[in-house]
Design a protein around this motif. Structure first.
Motif, PDB file in Angstrom:
ATOM      1  N   UNK A   3     -30.140  91.973  64.911  1.00 49.58           N
ATOM      2  CA  UNK A   3     -31.536  92.036  64.498  1.00 49.58           C
ATOM      3  C   UNK A   3     -32.060  90.609  64.393  1.00 49.58           C
ATOM      4  N   UNK A   4     -33.357  90.434  64.635  1.00 48.99           N
ATOM      5  CA  UNK A   4     -33.997  89.128  64.469  1.00 48.99           C
ATOM      6  C   UNK A   4     -35.182  89.300  63.541  1.00 48.99           C
ATOM      7  N   UNK A   5     -35.575  88.212  62.930  1.00 51.56           N
ATOM      8  CA  UNK A   5     -36.772  88.191  62.085  1.00 51.56           C
ATOM      9  C   UNK A   5     -37.849  87.439  62.856  1.00 51.56           C
ATOM     10  N   UNK A  67     -31.697  85.493  60.603  1.00 49.62           N
ATOM     11  CA  UNK A  67     -30.462  86.264  60.674  1.00 49.62           C
ATOM     12  C   UNK A  67     -29.481  85.524  61.572  1.00 49.62           C
ATOM     13  N   UNK A  68     -28.260  85.328  61.075  1.00 53.87           N
ATOM     14  CA  UNK A  68     -27.198  84.709  61.860  1.00 53.87           C
ATOM     15  C   UNK A  68     -26.612  85.799  62.761  1.00 53.87           C
ATOM     16  N   UNK A  69     -26.830  85.665  64.051  1.00 48.03           N
ATOM     17  CA  UNK A  69     -26.420  86.676  65.017  1.00 48.03           C
ATOM     18  C   UNK A  69     -24.927  86.979  64.932  1.00 48.03           C
ATOM     19  N   UNK A  84     -32.278  95.631  56.545  1.00 52.53           N
ATOM     20  CA  UNK A  84     -33.354  94.632  56.549  1.00 52.53           C
ATOM     21  C   UNK A  84     -34.632  95.249  57.096  1.00 52.53           C
ATOM     22  N   UNK A  85     -34.507  95.996  58.189  1.00 52.01           N
ATOM     23  CA  UNK A  85     -35.674  96.632  58.800  1.00 52.01           C
ATOM     24  C   UNK A  85     -36.252  97.716  57.895  1.00 52.01           C
ATOM     25  N   UNK A  86     -35.379  98.424  57.188  1.00 56.09           N
ATOM     26  CA  UNK A  86     -35.871  99.531  56.365  1.00 56.09           C
ATOM     27  C   UNK A  86     -36.632  99.049  55.130  1.00 56.09           C
ATOM     28  N   UNK A  94     -36.576  93.138  63.811  1.00 57.95           N
ATOM     29  CA  UNK A  94     -36.556  93.904  65.060  1.00 57.95           C
ATOM     30  C   UNK A  94     -35.283  93.641  65.844  1.00 57.95           C
ATOM     31  N   UNK A  95     -34.926  94.550  66.760  1.00 56.15           N
ATOM     32  CA  UNK A  95     -33.754  94.310  67.611  1.00 56.15           C
ATOM     33  C   UNK A  95     -33.919  93.009  68.402  1.00 56.15           C
ATOM     34  N   UNK A  96     -32.829  92.257  68.475  1.00 54.54           N
ATOM     35  CA  UNK A  96     -32.836  90.989  69.201  1.00 54.54           C
ATOM     36  C   UNK A  96     -32.336  91.244  70.617  1.00 54.54           C
ATOM     37  N   UNK A  97     -33.254  91.338  71.560  1.00 48.21           N
ATOM     38  CA  UNK A  97     -32.906  91.672  72.939  1.00 48.21           C
ATOM     39  C   UNK A  97     -32.022  90.620  73.613  1.00 48.21           C
TER      40      UNK A  97
END
Length: 115
Positions: A3-5, A67-69, A84-86, A94-97
């Motif tokens: 996830x990414x911010x 967020x540390x991947x 985090x998303x909830x 969001x998802x980190x593509x």
């Protein structure tokens, strides 16, 4: 995937305490692998980063929560969905593509962080 911010983050901090892996940090704060995990000694992350678990690393962001991947498992092994998303009031987790991982890969990562 991790996830990414996004830049829409309002720095409320609601996400940080929800992360079971300690992958979320305030902008400008250093991070390490040991925080909220059972790691000690040398750890080799999926990305290939090799580090002492207690060693500090430079912040990924200077201004916003990040967020540390290498520590993000999308809460696999802990919850049904990324916490985090909830809890994010502005939907910026969001998802980190750029870091696509299967559920099985995320589970392996979770077990590596919590041996």
């Amino acid at each position: 995937m991790a996830i990414k911010i996004t830049e829409e983050c309002i720095n409320c901090g609601a996400c940080e305490p929800e992360c079971p892996n300690g992958a979320i940090f305030a902008g400008g704060d250093e991070w390490n692998f040991a925080y909220k995990t059972s790691l000690s000694g040398t750890y080799v992350a999926k990305s290939g980063l090799t580090s002492d678990a207690d060693a500090s690393h430079d912040p990924v962001s200077g201004d916003l929560y990040y967020i540390v991947t290498d520590k993000c498992t999308e809460c696999v092994g802990f919850h049904e969905e990324p916490q985090c998303a909830s809890v994010c009031p502005v939907d910026c987790c969001l998802p980190n593509e750029d870091y696509v991982e299967t559920k099985d890969e995320l589970e392996v990562k979770m077990h590596s962080l919590h041996p």
